[in-house]
Each structure stands twice: as structure tokens, then as C-alpha cells.
Design an enzyme around this catalytic site. Structure first.
Site, PDB file in Angstrom:
ATOM      1  N   PRO A  10      46.707  42.279  51.017  1.00 35.94           N
ATOM      2  CA  PRO A  10      46.317  41.885  52.551  1.00 35.94           C
ATOM      3  C   PRO A  10      45.609  43.092  53.080  1.00 35.94           C
ATOM      4  CG  PRO A  10      48.717  42.419  52.218  1.00 35.94           C
ATOM      5  CD  PRO A  10      48.186  42.159  51.055  1.00 35.94           C
ATOM      6  N   ASN A  11      44.305  42.935  53.742  1.00 35.15           N
ATOM      7  CA  ASN A  11      43.679  43.728  54.486  1.00 35.15           C
ATOM      8  C   ASN A  11      42.720  44.637  53.705  1.00 35.15           C
ATOM      9  OD1 ASN A  11      44.777  43.073  57.197  1.00 35.15           O
ATOM     10  ND2 ASN A  11      46.672  44.117  56.493  1.00 35.15           N
ATOM     11  N   ARG A  18      36.642  49.765  58.225  1.00 36.44           N
ATOM     12  CA  ARG A  18      37.691  50.607  59.305  1.00 36.44           C
ATOM     13  C   ARG A  18      38.464  51.685  58.405  1.00 36.44           C
ATOM     14  NH1 ARG A  18      35.847  47.162  62.236  1.00 36.44           N
ATOM     15  NH2 ARG A  18      36.915  45.724  63.592  1.00 36.44           N
ATOM     16  N   TYR A  23      40.676  55.420  53.791  1.00 35.49           N
ATOM     17  CA  TYR A  23      40.370  54.613  52.405  1.00 35.49           C
ATOM     18  C   TYR A  23      38.745  54.695  51.894  1.00 35.49           C
ATOM     19  CZ  TYR A  23      44.722  52.325  53.681  1.00 35.49           C
ATOM     20  OH  TYR A  23      46.190  52.146  54.096  1.00 35.49           O
ATOM     21  N   ASN A  74      46.541  46.050  43.162  1.00 33.51           N
ATOM     22  CA  ASN A  74      46.738  46.414  44.440  1.00 33.51           C
ATOM     23  C   ASN A  74      47.163  45.687  45.396  1.00 33.51           C
ATOM     24  OD1 ASN A  74      46.791  48.202  46.852  1.00 33.51           O
ATOM     25  ND2 ASN A  74      44.492  48.842  46.794  1.00 33.51           N
ATOM     26  N   ALA A  77      50.045  46.269  51.367  1.00 32.60           N
ATOM     27  CA  ALA A  77      51.594  46.479  52.016  1.00 32.60           C
ATOM     28  C   ALA A  77      52.392  45.648  51.163  1.00 32.60           C
ATOM     29  CB  ALA A  77      51.290  45.897  53.283  1.00 32.60           C
ATOM     30  N   HIS A  80      55.254  47.380  49.165  1.00 27.09           N
ATOM     31  CA  HIS A  80      56.544  48.017  49.893  1.00 27.09           C
ATOM     32  C   HIS A  80      57.543  47.052  50.302  1.00 27.09           C
ATOM     33  CE1 HIS A  80      53.473  51.070  49.496  1.00 27.09           C
ATOM     34  NE2 HIS A  80      52.911  50.576  50.631  1.00 27.09           N
ATOM     35  N   GLU A  98      49.833  48.918  38.401  1.00 22.64           N
ATOM     36  CA  GLU A  98      49.752  49.151  39.934  1.00 22.64           C
ATOM     37  C   GLU A  98      48.735  50.199  40.396  1.00 22.64           C
ATOM     38  OE1 GLU A  98      53.627  49.707  41.646  1.00 22.64           O
ATOM     39  OE2 GLU A  98      52.610  50.713  43.695  1.00 22.64           O
ATOM     40  N   HIS A 100      46.737  52.230  43.837  1.00 20.51           N
ATOM     41  CA  HIS A 100      46.506  52.356  45.050  1.00 20.51           C
ATOM     42  C   HIS A 100      45.232  53.316  45.434  1.00 20.51           C
ATOM     43  CE1 HIS A 100      49.697  50.353  46.112  1.00 20.51           C
ATOM     44  NE2 HIS A 100      50.500  50.849  45.218  1.00 20.51           N
ATOM     45  N   LEU A 101      44.422  53.060  46.576  1.00 17.82           N
ATOM     46  CA  LEU A 101      43.306  53.786  46.821  1.00 17.82           C
ATOM     47  C   LEU A 101      43.791  55.265  47.230  1.00 17.82           C
ATOM     48  CD1 LEU A 101      41.482  51.254  48.677  1.00 17.82           C
ATOM     49  CD2 LEU A 101      40.365  52.271  46.640  1.00 17.82           C
ATOM     50  N   SER A 102      44.658  55.207  48.029  1.00 21.11           N
ATOM     51  CA  SER A 102      45.182  56.412  48.696  1.00 21.11           C
ATOM     52  C   SER A 102      46.582  56.920  47.909  1.00 21.11           C
ATOM     53  CB  SER A 102      45.929  56.214  50.302  1.00 21.11           C
ATOM     54  OG  SER A 102      46.873  55.311  50.394  1.00 21.11           O
ATOM     55  N   ARG A 107      51.902  60.050  52.328  1.00 20.69           N
ATOM     56  CA  ARG A 107      51.892  59.094  53.494  1.00 20.69           C
ATOM     57  C   ARG A 107      53.179  59.144  54.027  1.00 20.69           C
ATOM     58  NH1 ARG A 107      47.412  54.583  52.997  1.00 20.69           N
ATOM     59  NH2 ARG A 107      47.756  54.673  55.231  1.00 20.69           N
ATOM     60  N   ARG A 111      55.749  53.954  52.478  1.00 19.33           N
ATOM     61  CA  ARG A 111      54.881  53.808  51.652  1.00 19.33           C
ATOM     62  C   ARG A 111      55.369  54.701  50.091  1.00 19.33           C
ATOM     63  NH1 ARG A 111      50.291  51.637  54.438  1.00 19.33           N
ATOM     64  NH2 ARG A 111      50.271  52.704  56.533  1.00 19.33           N
TER      65      ARG A 111
END
Ligand code: CA2
Length: 152
Positions: A10-11, A18, A23, A74, A77, A80, A98, A100-102, A107, A111
Site C-alpha cells: 500500500p501507498n 510525496r 523515500y 515490499n 505497512a 508490520h 523482503e 524496504h526503501l527506508s 524509524r 516499523r
């Protein structure tokens, strides 16, 4: 030919539009374009998908796993929160990595927990779009190693 499905949660369709401070400025289409070029060099048949819906992501994982394709995921959300996603990876027998960008560990505490990491071969995070590239390389090597062990 080795098949790998790159699945995005998602997102991630908002990437590049944004929150560039977290990101980066690359869009998901930019990441897809670079991965397709890399997959071409590696001789991998690549499927690239994004969904905002948990059930649809579960369906994508099942489809890939049951077809014997590798999964580069990826889950955003849902990483988690989603027991369903974890069960889909485990239940479909998908070989999954798995990404993730960040750097999720730098964080918020929520997360730091991944429900899917225990059923993935490994986790790569914190390198921006390079996380996907490193993940694709790792998954391709794992899949090649797996097919090397099959009897002629
Ligand atoms: O760092 C990652 O790749 C994440 O999977 C991104 C997820 C986040 O929930 C994970 O904890 C870490 C968020 C994806 C949302 O991406 C956006 C992009 C632009 C604007 C808003 C959200």
C-alpha cells in the site's frame, strides 16, 4: 526461465510524489524500469505489481508461490501488521526476499517489527531503490542455487 514476482504494498504508488525526504524522488515506475533492465541481464522473467489491498497482495503471493516463482516483496505497512501475508508466503512455499526503501530500524518502533521476515530468506532495507536491485540479485542467486541442486 527463472520467474520472479516483485510485489509492492500500500501507498507505494505514491513514491516520488510525496515524502521525498524519506523515500526519495524515484517513482515506482522508475524502480520497475530499472529492475526490468536488470532482470533482462540476469535472464529472469519479471512480473511487477502493486496493490493497496491486503487481500489482493495475499492473492499475488499465492499466485507466485504456487507457480514456483520467487517473490521480492515490499509489503509496506502490511509488513508490520499482516498475519495473512505471512501465512500466504509460508503456505504457498514461496521463496521470498523482503525489501524496504527506508531503514525501518532507524524509524518508529512499530516499523522495527516484521511479521513476514521469519518466512523470508532475508531482508534488505535502507538503500532506497538499490534495496530492490540488491534483493533481485540475491533472490536470483538463491533460485539458481535451488535449481542447481535438482537431479538431472
Ligand atoms: O521503507 C519502505 O520501503 C517501507 O516499506 C515503506 C512503507 C512503510 O510503511 C514501511 O514501514 C517501510 C510506506 C510506503 C508508503 O510510501 C509512500 C510514498 C510516498 C508518500 C507516502 C507514502
Amino acid at each position: 526461465m527463472t520467474a520472479i514476482h516483485v510485489l509492492n504494498g500500500p501507498n507505494l504508488n505514491l513514491l516520488g510524489r510525496r515524502e521525498p525526504g524519506i523515500y526519495g524522488s524515484a517513482t515506482l515506475a522508475d524502480i520497475e524500469r530499472d529492475l526490468r533492465a536488470q532482470a533482462g541481464r540476469l535472464g529472469i522473467d519479471l512480473t511487477f505489481r502493486q496493490t493497496n489491498a491486503e487481500g489482493e497482495l495475499v492473492g499475488f503471493v499465492q499466485e507466485a508461490g504456487l507457480a514456483g516463482a520467487g517473490v521480492l516483496i515490499n509489503a509496506a505497512a502490511y509488513t508490520h501488521t499482516s498475519v495473512a501475508l505471512r501465512d500466504a508466503i509460508a503456505g504457498s512455499g514461496a521463496l521470498a526476499v523482503e525489501v524496504h526503501l527506508s531503514n525501518v530500524h532507524a524509524r518508529e518502533a512499530f516499523r522495527h517489527v516484521s511479521l513476514i521476515a521469519p518466512v523470508c530468506a532475508g531482508v534488505i532495507c535502507g538503500f532506497g531503490p538499490m534495496s530492490y536491485s540488491l534483493g533481485l540479485d540475491a533472490l536470483a542467486r538463491l533460485m539458481a542455487g535451488r535449481s542447481d541442486t535438482t537431479q538431472p
